[in-house]
Design an enzyme around this catalytic site. Structure first.
Site, PDB file in Angstrom:
ATOM      1  N   GLU A  89     -17.790 -73.323  65.300  1.00 24.53           N
ATOM      2  CA  GLU A  89     -17.306 -72.524  66.424  1.00 24.53           C
ATOM      3  C   GLU A  89     -17.561 -73.246  67.728  1.00 24.53           C
ATOM      4  OE1 GLU A  89     -17.641 -69.526  69.751  1.00 24.53           O
ATOM      5  OE2 GLU A  89     -19.075 -71.009  68.990  1.00 24.53           O
ATOM      6  N   GLU A  90     -18.691 -73.934  67.805  1.00 19.54           N
ATOM      7  CA  GLU A  90     -19.056 -74.619  69.039  1.00 19.54           C
ATOM      8  C   GLU A  90     -18.174 -75.827  69.329  1.00 19.54           C
ATOM      9  OE1 GLU A  90     -20.831 -73.368  71.141  1.00 19.54           O
ATOM     10  OE2 GLU A  90     -22.310 -72.056  70.223  1.00 19.54           O
TER      11      GLU A  90
ATOM     12  N   HIS B 225     -26.987 -72.614  75.759  1.00 15.42           N
ATOM     13  CA  HIS B 225     -26.809 -74.028  75.418  1.00 15.42           C
ATOM     14  C   HIS B 225     -27.969 -74.891  75.908  1.00 15.42           C
ATOM     15  CE1 HIS B 225     -22.199 -74.012  74.523  1.00 15.42           C
ATOM     16  NE2 HIS B 225     -22.857 -73.066  73.863  1.00 15.42           N
TER      17      HIS B 225
END
Length: 467
Positions: free
Chosen positions: A294-295, A423
């Protein structure tokens, strides 16, 4: 007939699930999964990114528990382009450092950085967004770092337009509070480094441009081909012609353990599945999806959706997404089921509004007030909606700033990001907000329990559509 209408008609033929209480979660069960994911990251360089040993161990952990609970489990491997940030640094004239975020898949600057003057576009907003080479007409940009506004087009378009005008790099200034994160979808077509900054940093850079003063931009990444996997678990009971899919991405970014992004959601989803396995069989087949990559632009969920045949898409009555639900300063958001987002290019399919309403009602039943999160396309609901599948979900927020009104509603600190560790290395079990995860989790299981056996609200909508 639309996919959403057909799904609603099919579900309307299914009797409601037995009137039993939802499979409520416990803090201890969710916390145990969070701690396990943290230990996995600790053993693997501090992260659980797709294409790494940390992700492989995370996948094993989830798979073993789902198999033991009796689910039919499938691994879905796919290749992808892995990228990891090595250096993100931007200094103003005089050497003052300011935050900068490299766009994923951006070309790198020279190892020692790019020292150049800045060029800020002026004029109407459309011109300042730098979406076309004509935006640079009359501007002195050759060899400079171009400053453009967010919106109007993709980061790819901004980078290509700036490169065509002769810029050495482009910095995109966010048009809302917080840092600007993004990625390039056409990595092969990128010619110059692309990055994003907050509005505050953008103002400082614009002042430097007016002063014709140089700064230094250093963006370095490592990019290579790797393989990762989705994990899909299906109930053995329940009609497979009427599927309710729930999903959360299992991977972190390469820089962190990713406990809020997205281990908290994984823990809630997994615990929901394990507790649900102990309850009466659902009328509709339940599918629990743990997405990879997903990242790296929702690659796992996109891969899954792309491989659904038209007939298989019609079987999916609803997709429920969980994203970042345990942040230190978390909000309570439901994905917008009614309004299209031009920037994200997403229009919620018919049926999505009923999912959003059900999630909002679930919060209200617990005495909580949820707000709506626009369809920015930054999570795994996006591929489903774009494929015409009714979708919705929960989100706690990330780098965006919590307002005073939201702090009054939910607690926490106004003027600070929903997740100050977004993050970053501090996105670990120590910053996990169990209270926020419980509130989101309770709303999720109430909603999932509803769609496990009935779709009353969507049946009404289907009748209106037929009329």
């Amino acid at each position: 007939m639309s996919v959403a209408v057909l799904s609603a008609l099919l579900l309307a033929q299914v009797p409601a699930r037995a009137d039993t209480a939802p499979a409520s979660l416990t803090d201890s069960g969710v916390r145990a999964h969070v701690d396990a994911l943290q230990r996995i990251a600790d053993r693997n360089g501090g992260n659980r990114a797709s294409g790494t040993n940390g992700y492989a161990e995370s996948l094993d952990y989830v798979e073993q528990r789902l198999k033991k609970a009796g689910y039919e489990v499938e691994r879905q491997p796919f290749g992808f382009l892995f990228t990891q940030v090595l250096t993100e640094r931007l200094t103003l004239p005089g050497g003052k450092p300011v935050p900068v975020i490299v766009a994923k898949y951006s070309p790198s600057t020279p190892a020692k950085g790019l020292t150049a003057r800045f060029a800020a576009l002026t004029g109407p907003e459309e011109r300042r967004q730098g979406c076309a080479p004509a935006s640079y007409d009359g501007a002195t940009v050759t060899g400079r770092i171009a400053l453009v506004g967010n919106g109007g087009c993709t980061m790819d378009d901004k980078g290509k337009a700036a490169a065509a005008a002769g810029a050495a790099a482009v910095v995109v200034i966010n048009d809302r509070a917080g840092e600007l994160y993004g990625w390039l979808k056409d990595a092969a077509g990128a010619r110059i480094p692309v990055s994003g900054v907050s509005p505050e940093t953008g103002e400082a850079l614009t002042r430097a441009a007016r002063q014709n003063a140089p700064g230094t931009l250093t963006l370095r990444s490592r990019t290579e081909k790797r393989t990762t996997e989705n994990l899909i678990a299906r109930t053995r009971a329940g009609d497979p012609a009427h599927q309710v899919i729930s999903g959360a991405h299992l991977d972190s970014v390469p820089e962190t353990a990713g406990i809020n992004d997205n281990g908290a959601a994984v823990a809630v989803l997994l615990e929901s599945a394990l507790r649900g396995a102990q309850r009466p069989a659902p009328k509709n087949q339940l599918v629990f999806a743990f997405w990879g990559a997903e990242e790296f632009d929702m690659l796992g969920s996109q891969y899954f959706v792309d491989r659904l045949t038209p007939a298989q898409r019609k079987r999916v009555a609803a997709y429920l997404n969980l994203e970042m639900i345990g942040g230190p300063n978390s909000g309570l958001f439901t994905m917008d089921g009614k309004n299209a987002d031009p920037e994200g290019g997403i229009t919620p399919p018919n049926g999505s509004a009923d999912i959003a309403d059900r999630l909002t009602r679930a919060f209200a039943e617990a005495g909580e007030v949820a707000q709506t999160w626009k369809l920015d396309g930054r999570s795994d609901y996006a591929p489903f909606m774009k494929a015409g599948i009714p979708a919705g979900g929960l989100n706690g927020g990330s780098f965006e700033l919590k307002t005073a009104e939201q702090a009054r509603l939910w607690g926490g600190t106004a003027g600070q990001p929903f997740d100050p560790c977004y993050h970053q290395v501090c996105d670990n079990a120590g910053s996990f907000n169990a209270t926020a995860a419980r509130k989101h989790g309770d709303a999720f299981v109430r909603t999932l329990d509803h769609f496990a056996g009935t779709a009353v609200a969507r049946t009404d909508r289907a009748a209106r559509d037929r009329d």
